[in-house]
Design a protein around this motif. Structure first.
Motif, PDB file in Angstrom:
ATOM      1  N   ILE A  94      72.596 -30.215 -53.859  1.00 26.36           N
ATOM      2  CA  ILE A  94      72.105 -30.633 -55.177  1.00 26.36           C
ATOM      3  C   ILE A  94      72.748 -31.960 -55.572  1.00 26.36           C
ATOM      4  O   ILE A  94      72.053 -32.910 -55.957  1.00 26.36           O
ATOM      5  CB  ILE A  94      72.390 -29.547 -56.238  1.00 26.36           C
ATOM      6  CG1 ILE A  94      71.541 -28.309 -55.959  1.00 26.36           C
ATOM      7  CG2 ILE A  94      72.130 -30.079 -57.646  1.00 26.36           C
ATOM      8  CD1 ILE A  94      71.947 -27.084 -56.756  1.00 26.36           C
ATOM      9  N   GLU A  95      74.074 -32.041 -55.468  1.00 24.96           N
ATOM     10  CA  GLU A  95      74.805 -33.244 -55.859  1.00 24.96           C
ATOM     11  C   GLU A  95      74.345 -34.472 -55.094  1.00 24.96           C
ATOM     12  O   GLU A  95      74.269 -35.566 -55.657  1.00 24.96           O
ATOM     13  CB  GLU A  95      76.305 -33.055 -55.622  1.00 24.96           C
ATOM     14  CG  GLU A  95      76.963 -32.091 -56.565  1.00 24.96           C
ATOM     15  CD  GLU A  95      78.402 -31.772 -56.170  1.00 24.96           C
ATOM     16  OE1 GLU A  95      78.975 -32.463 -55.277  1.00 24.96           O
ATOM     17  OE2 GLU A  95      78.953 -30.814 -56.746  1.00 24.96           O
ATOM     18  N   MET A  96      74.039 -34.307 -53.812  1.00 26.69           N
ATOM     19  CA  MET A  96      73.697 -35.447 -52.970  1.00 26.69           C
ATOM     20  C   MET A  96      72.193 -35.622 -52.773  1.00 26.69           C
ATOM     21  O   MET A  96      71.767 -36.439 -51.965  1.00 26.69           O
ATOM     22  CB  MET A  96      74.395 -35.304 -51.618  1.00 26.69           C
ATOM     23  CG  MET A  96      75.907 -35.335 -51.749  1.00 26.69           C
ATOM     24  SD  MET A  96      76.742 -35.302 -50.165  1.00 26.69           S
ATOM     25  CE  MET A  96      76.316 -36.923 -49.534  1.00 26.69           C
ATOM     26  N   ALA A  97      71.395 -34.857 -53.527  1.00 27.88           N
ATOM     27  CA  ALA A  97      69.936 -34.936 -53.424  1.00 27.88           C
ATOM     28  C   ALA A  97      69.473 -34.781 -51.973  1.00 27.88           C
ATOM     29  O   ALA A  97      68.625 -35.519 -51.492  1.00 27.88           O
ATOM     30  CB  ALA A  97      69.407 -36.236 -54.030  1.00 27.88           C
ATOM     31  N   ALA A  98      70.047 -33.781 -51.294  1.00 31.07           N
ATOM     32  CA  ALA A  98      69.732 -33.542 -49.886  1.00 31.07           C
ATOM     33  C   ALA A  98      68.549 -32.592 -49.735  1.00 31.07           C
ATOM     34  O   ALA A  98      68.440 -31.890 -48.734  1.00 31.07           O
ATOM     35  CB  ALA A  98      70.956 -33.000 -49.167  1.00 31.07           C
ATOM     36  N   GLY A 102      61.683 -28.510 -50.781  1.00 35.12           N
ATOM     37  CA  GLY A 102      62.311 -27.195 -50.769  1.00 35.12           C
ATOM     38  C   GLY A 102      61.821 -26.238 -49.705  1.00 35.12           C
ATOM     39  O   GLY A 102      62.394 -25.160 -49.560  1.00 35.12           O
ATOM     40  N   ILE A 103      60.814 -26.582 -48.946  1.00 34.45           N
ATOM     41  CA  ILE A 103      60.321 -25.668 -47.912  1.00 34.45           C
ATOM     42  C   ILE A 103      61.359 -25.498 -46.805  1.00 34.45           C
ATOM     43  O   ILE A 103      61.668 -24.389 -46.389  1.00 34.45           O
ATOM     44  CB  ILE A 103      58.979 -26.152 -47.315  1.00 34.45           C
ATOM     45  CG1 ILE A 103      57.884 -26.159 -48.376  1.00 34.45           C
ATOM     46  CG2 ILE A 103      58.576 -25.284 -46.121  1.00 34.45           C
ATOM     47  CD1 ILE A 103      57.543 -24.809 -48.961  1.00 34.45           C
ATOM     48  N   CYS A 104      61.947 -26.574 -46.341  1.00 37.06           N
ATOM     49  CA  CYS A 104      62.904 -26.497 -45.244  1.00 37.06           C
ATOM     50  C   CYS A 104      64.306 -26.141 -45.697  1.00 37.06           C
ATOM     51  O   CYS A 104      65.118 -25.674 -44.900  1.00 37.06           O
ATOM     52  CB  CYS A 104      62.954 -27.821 -44.486  1.00 37.06           C
ATOM     53  SG  CYS A 104      63.679 -29.183 -45.456  1.00 37.06           S
ATOM     54  N   THR A 139      63.084 -35.716 -46.420  1.00 36.52           N
ATOM     55  CA  THR A 139      64.354 -36.380 -46.711  1.00 36.52           C
ATOM     56  C   THR A 139      64.790 -37.427 -45.704  1.00 36.52           C
ATOM     57  O   THR A 139      65.623 -38.256 -46.020  1.00 36.52           O
ATOM     58  CB  THR A 139      65.502 -35.355 -46.804  1.00 36.52           C
ATOM     59  OG1 THR A 139      65.707 -34.782 -45.513  1.00 36.52           O
ATOM     60  CG2 THR A 139      65.229 -34.302 -47.838  1.00 36.52           C
ATOM     61  N   GLY A 140      64.335 -37.360 -44.482  1.00 39.69           N
ATOM     62  CA  GLY A 140      64.824 -38.281 -43.464  1.00 39.69           C
ATOM     63  C   GLY A 140      66.154 -37.863 -42.866  1.00 39.69           C
ATOM     64  O   GLY A 140      66.762 -38.606 -42.110  1.00 39.69           O
ATOM     65  N   TYR A 141      66.670 -36.704 -43.241  1.00 40.87           N
ATOM     66  CA  TYR A 141      67.858 -36.072 -42.665  1.00 40.87           C
ATOM     67  C   TYR A 141      69.196 -36.692 -43.070  1.00 40.87           C
ATOM     68  O   TYR A 141      70.203 -36.008 -43.053  1.00 40.87           O
ATOM     69  CB  TYR A 141      67.798 -36.004 -41.129  1.00 40.87           C
ATOM     70  CG  TYR A 141      66.647 -35.215 -40.615  1.00 40.87           C
ATOM     71  CD1 TYR A 141      66.668 -33.824 -40.618  1.00 40.87           C
ATOM     72  CD2 TYR A 141      65.520 -35.854 -40.139  1.00 40.87           C
ATOM     73  CE1 TYR A 141      65.601 -33.092 -40.142  1.00 40.87           C
ATOM     74  CE2 TYR A 141      64.444 -35.119 -39.668  1.00 40.87           C
ATOM     75  CZ  TYR A 141      64.480 -33.749 -39.670  1.00 40.87           C
ATOM     76  OH  TYR A 141      63.422 -33.031 -39.204  1.00 40.87           O
ATOM     77  N   ASP A 142      69.257 -37.961 -43.397  1.00 37.24           N
ATOM     78  CA  ASP A 142      70.531 -38.608 -43.664  1.00 37.24           C
ATOM     79  C   ASP A 142      71.314 -37.894 -44.757  1.00 37.24           C
ATOM     80  O   ASP A 142      72.501 -37.595 -44.587  1.00 37.24           O
ATOM     81  CB  ASP A 142      70.327 -40.082 -44.029  1.00 37.24           C
ATOM     82  CG  ASP A 142      71.644 -40.813 -44.148  1.00 37.24           C
ATOM     83  OD1 ASP A 142      72.404 -40.836 -43.154  1.00 37.24           O
ATOM     84  OD2 ASP A 142      71.926 -41.331 -45.245  1.00 37.24           O
TER      85      ASP A 142
END
Length: 159
Positions: A94-98, A102-104, A139-142
């Motif tokens: 949540i903090e890092m917007a990772a 929400g599906i994955c 997200t691009g995983y980063d």
């Protein structure tokens, strides 16, 4: 067709359910037990959205039959938080917007927790390898990788 009676432990709670022989664990979790945090992405074990831990081993619940849960210990995304306290991985995501759609996210969180339970000090390469079975189109995983790495560092400092 007669239903099968299954006794298992899910997120630490003794659980019993009836299922058809062809029901997947994913079907049972979502449709019979109301544990809808585990998502179906592909239905073929390729995306990781339905990842759960079975006896401590990461499993795609779309590929496991519900009847195979007999006597097993299953951990789902619903079991990560303790009461109203989020797991450190959930909080860091949540903090890092990772996360985005929400599906994955549930499958990635379960996989990341499984990694950190085995290796509390993973390298970035190890995190990427461990999460390679979880696909994310948003997200691009980063941010995901960084959130797992920072959580691992925070958890090591706290212990």
């Amino acid at each position: 067709m007669s239903q099968l009676h299954v006794t298992t432990k899910i997120n630490g709670d003794e659980t019993e359910f009836l299922c058809e022989a062809e029901d997947t664990l994913l079907d049972v979790l979502r449709d019979r037990l109301g544990l809808t945090g585990t998502k179906e992405g592909c239905g073929t074990g390729d995306c990781g959205a339905c990842s759960v831990a079975v006896d401590g081993r990461l499993v795609c619940s779309c590929l496991m039959l519900g009847a195979e849960a007999e006597g097993r210990d299953i951990a789902t995304i619903e079991g990560m938080a303790t009461g109203d306290q989020l797991h450190p991985l959930q909080q860091k995501f949540i903090e890092m917007a990772a996360l985005q759609c929400g599906i994955c996210t549930p499958g990635i969180l379960v996989a990341a927790q499984s990694l950190l339970e085995r290796n509390p000090d993973p390298s970035e390469e190890e995190v990427r390898y461990w999460l390679a079975g979880n696909l994310c189109r948003c997200t691009g995983y980063d941010k995901i990788i960084r959130a797992v790495m920072e959580t691992a560092a925070d958890m090591r400092r706290a212990s």
